[in-house]
Design a protein around this motif. Structure first.
Motif, PDB file in Angstrom:
ATOM      1  N   UNK A  11      52.864  54.380  79.661  1.00  0.00           N
ATOM      2  CA  UNK A  11      52.143  55.547  79.804  1.00  0.00           C
ATOM      3  C   UNK A  11      52.815  56.963  79.136  1.00  0.00           C
ATOM      4  N   UNK A  12      52.238  57.984  78.923  1.00  0.00           N
ATOM      5  CA  UNK A  12      53.000  59.223  78.236  1.00  0.00           C
ATOM      6  C   UNK A  12      52.435  60.432  78.987  1.00  0.00           C
ATOM      7  N   UNK A  13      53.324  61.379  79.129  1.00  0.00           N
ATOM      8  CA  UNK A  13      52.978  62.448  80.004  1.00  0.00           C
ATOM      9  C   UNK A  13      51.888  63.366  78.966  1.00  0.00           C
ATOM     10  N   UNK A  14      50.737  63.699  79.655  1.00  0.00           N
ATOM     11  CA  UNK A  14      49.590  64.297  79.173  1.00  0.00           C
ATOM     12  C   UNK A  14      49.803  65.306  77.746  1.00  0.00           C
ATOM     13  N   UNK A  15      51.140  66.124  78.021  1.00  0.00           N
ATOM     14  CA  UNK A  15      51.361  67.429  77.364  1.00  0.00           C
ATOM     15  C   UNK A  15      51.773  66.517  75.907  1.00  0.00           C
ATOM     16  N   UNK A  16      52.347  65.339  76.218  1.00  0.00           N
ATOM     17  CA  UNK A  16      52.874  64.756  74.762  1.00  0.00           C
ATOM     18  C   UNK A  16      51.853  64.129  73.975  1.00  0.00           C
ATOM     19  N   UNK A  17      50.690  64.146  74.415  1.00  0.00           N
ATOM     20  CA  UNK A  17      49.442  62.754  73.822  1.00  0.00           C
ATOM     21  C   UNK A  17      48.788  63.806  72.773  1.00  0.00           C
ATOM     22  N   UNK A  18      48.346  62.923  71.810  1.00  0.00           N
ATOM     23  CA  UNK A  18      47.425  63.231  70.908  1.00  0.00           C
ATOM     24  C   UNK A  18      46.176  62.739  71.156  1.00  0.00           C
ATOM     25  N   UNK A  19      45.177  63.041  70.361  1.00  0.00           N
ATOM     26  CA  UNK A  19      43.745  62.371  70.504  1.00  0.00           C
ATOM     27  C   UNK A  19      43.808  61.007  69.881  1.00  0.00           C
ATOM     28  N   UNK A  20      44.327  60.756  68.921  1.00  0.00           N
ATOM     29  CA  UNK A  20      44.220  59.573  68.206  1.00  0.00           C
ATOM     30  C   UNK A  20      45.467  59.201  67.432  1.00  0.00           C
ATOM     31  N   UNK A  21      45.987  57.890  67.359  1.00  0.00           N
ATOM     32  CA  UNK A  21      46.913  57.134  66.725  1.00  0.00           C
ATOM     33  C   UNK A  21      46.369  56.055  65.774  1.00  0.00           C
ATOM     34  N   UNK A  22      46.652  56.090  64.512  1.00  0.00           N
ATOM     35  CA  UNK A  22      46.108  54.902  63.745  1.00  0.00           C
ATOM     36  C   UNK A  22      47.324  54.032  63.362  1.00  0.00           C
ATOM     37  N   UNK A  23      47.573  52.885  63.250  1.00  0.00           N
ATOM     38  CA  UNK A  23      48.662  51.979  62.956  1.00  0.00           C
ATOM     39  C   UNK A  23      48.209  51.292  61.622  1.00  0.00           C
ATOM     40  N   UNK A  24      48.911  51.453  60.612  1.00  0.00           N
ATOM     41  CA  UNK A  24      48.858  50.738  59.355  1.00  0.00           C
ATOM     42  C   UNK A  24      49.962  49.860  59.225  1.00  0.00           C
ATOM     43  N   UNK A  25      49.524  48.626  59.305  1.00  0.00           N
ATOM     44  CA  UNK A  25      50.881  47.442  59.255  1.00  0.00           C
ATOM     45  C   UNK A  25      50.716  47.276  57.406  1.00  0.00           C
ATOM     46  N   UNK A  26      52.284  47.193  57.083  1.00  0.00           N
ATOM     47  CA  UNK A  26      52.103  46.993  55.750  1.00  0.00           C
ATOM     48  C   UNK A  26      53.210  46.018  55.295  1.00  0.00           C
ATOM     49  N   UNK A  27      52.939  45.223  54.435  1.00  0.00           N
ATOM     50  CA  UNK A  27      53.979  44.326  53.691  1.00  0.00           C
ATOM     51  C   UNK A  27      53.522  44.399  52.373  1.00  0.00           C
ATOM     52  N   UNK A  28      54.434  45.005  51.523  1.00  0.00           N
ATOM     53  CA  UNK A  28      54.174  45.158  49.983  1.00  0.00           C
ATOM     54  C   UNK A  28      52.736  45.572  49.665  1.00  0.00           C
ATOM     55  N   UNK A  29      52.594  47.034  50.226  1.00  0.00           N
ATOM     56  CA  UNK A  29      51.319  47.581  49.998  1.00  0.00           C
ATOM     57  C   UNK A  29      51.563  49.021  49.357  1.00  0.00           C
ATOM     58  N   UNK A  30      52.690  49.145  48.606  1.00  0.00           N
ATOM     59  CA  UNK A  30      53.016  50.407  48.079  1.00  0.00           C
ATOM     60  C   UNK A  30      51.834  50.788  47.205  1.00  0.00           C
ATOM     61  N   UNK A  31      51.187  50.116  46.637  1.00  0.00           N
ATOM     62  CA  UNK A  31      50.060  50.522  45.674  1.00  0.00           C
ATOM     63  C   UNK A  31      48.810  50.997  46.250  1.00  0.00           C
ATOM     64  N   UNK A  32      48.750  50.731  47.565  1.00  0.00           N
ATOM     65  CA  UNK A  32      47.551  51.176  48.152  1.00  0.00           C
ATOM     66  C   UNK A  32      47.465  52.263  49.262  1.00  0.00           C
ATOM     67  N   UNK A  33      48.854  52.438  49.778  1.00  0.00           N
ATOM     68  CA  UNK A  33      48.957  53.370  50.800  1.00  0.00           C
ATOM     69  C   UNK A  33      48.537  54.873  50.677  1.00  0.00           C
ATOM     70  N   UNK A  34      49.113  55.381  49.545  1.00  0.00           N
ATOM     71  CA  UNK A  34      48.657  56.654  49.387  1.00  0.00           C
ATOM     72  C   UNK A  34      47.189  56.975  49.320  1.00  0.00           C
ATOM     73  N   UNK A  35      46.577  56.216  48.425  1.00  0.00           N
ATOM     74  CA  UNK A  35      45.111  56.314  48.457  1.00  0.00           C
ATOM     75  C   UNK A  35      44.126  56.133  49.837  1.00  0.00           C
TER      76      UNK A  35
END
Ligand SMILES: Nc1nc2c(ncn2[C@@H]2O[C@H](COP(=O)(O)OP(=O)(O)OP(=O)(O)O)[C@@H](O)[C@H]2O)c(=O)[nH]1
Ligand SMILES: [Mg+2]
Length: 278
Positions: A25-49
């Motif tokens: 759990x996180x205190x409400x004042x620290x929270x954001x609406x949304x976090x999106x995780x992007x797992x990567x293994x050798x994706x340097x050519x795709x990440x910026x786009x």
């Protein structure tokens, strides 16, 4: 961040959480609406786009209250460096470089442990998951769901150019999952998908022990999902970079299902030590 140690820190990189795979759990004042995780293994050519396409889609739903967390497993192509450079110039981007752990499912949970979002999502880095569908998943969560699943089997969903072999493995995996964990995996049409958003409170305090790729299966068994919504999407073909999918992914999946069946009746609820102390 609780239980975190500094690991591989350099400019633009954030600490990687360690210890049990539990979102706290996180205190409400620290929270954001949304976090999106992007797992990567050798994706340097795709990440910026990917990140450029994601940002306006997410901002349309939650304004500036979000973060995109790249969790890279020390890729030889230095995807972590690409992520770190973006993190330096963009406050919405967080870059984690894992040195001591490997694997897609644990990477996602480590990302969520570092996350501040009320809603926690995951998307592949290789643009096979259409970034614009992320907006529909967030909107579904705003409608009150605990889980919004990007599904290749729901209306509007599909796979673009899969070989017959891949289709058969995918369908066979789904059938096997429904045989081994009937009550749980039949709650969604596409339990193998790696594209979804979950409400933080549905997984807080739940110790996860995933293996391999299939994180949604772990969540469906262990966490508290009341309403689940599905959003159809077409799984695009990979344009750049190499697939990490292999026969080992299938073997891990079967082992994972069997372990979940053995432990499903005794879900391991880990009360956050700090929460218990309060
Ligand atoms: N951190 C981390 N990410 C991984 C690992 N394996 C795969 N990924 C990432 O997880 C996502 C899915 O992996 P893919 O190799 O694309 O698997 P797939 O989509 O089933 O297979 P393809 O259709 O062939 O691309 C991608 O963003 C990968 O870079 C891993 O061991 N660690
Ligand atoms: Mg892929």
């Amino acid at each position: 961040m609780q239980g975190a140690v500094l690991s591989g820190i350099s400019e633009g990189l954030s600490p990687v959480p360690t210890g049990e795979l539990v979102v706290r759990a996180l205190p409400a004042r620290q929270r954001l609406a949304f976090s999106l995780v992007v797992p990567t293994r050798n994706e340097s050519h795709n990440l910026c786009q990917l990140i450029e396409l994601l940002k306006p889609v997410i901002e349309a739903e939650v304004g500036e209250s979000y973060e995109i967390i790249v969790v890279d497993d020390d890729s030889p192509d230095e995807t972590w460096q690409v992520a770190a450079e973006m993190a330096v110039i963009d406050p919405h981007v967080v870059a984690l470089r894992r040195m001591d752990e490997r694997g897609l499912a644990t990477a996602v949970i480590r990302g969520w442990q570092a996350a501040r979002g009320n809603l926690l999502g995951v998307i592949d880095a290789d643009l096979q998951h259409p970034p614009e569908i992320t907006g529909s998943l967030i909107a579904a969560m705003h409608g009150g769901a605990d889980l919004a699943v990007g599904s290749r089997e729901a209306e509007g969903g599909g796979t673009s150019d899969w070989s017959l072999l891949r289709l058969m493995i995918s369908r066979g995996s789904r059938m096997l999952g429904r045989m081994i964990l009937p009550g749980v995996l039949s709650r969604v049409s596409d339990p193998m998908t790696g594209f979804f958003v979950v409400r933080r409170t549905a997984i807080e305090g739940v110790v996860m022990t995933p293996c391999g790729y299939k994180i949604l299966v772990e969540l469906l068994v262990r966490s508290r999902m009341r309403e689940i919504v599905e959003v159809g999407y077409v799984f695009r073909s990979r344009q750049r970079g190499e697939s990490k999918a292999s026969m080992k992914v299938f073997v891990d999946y079967v082992q994972h299902l069997l372990r979940l069946r053995a432990t499903a009746r005794e879900p391991r609820e880990a009360l956050s030590k700090s929460a218990a102390a309060k």
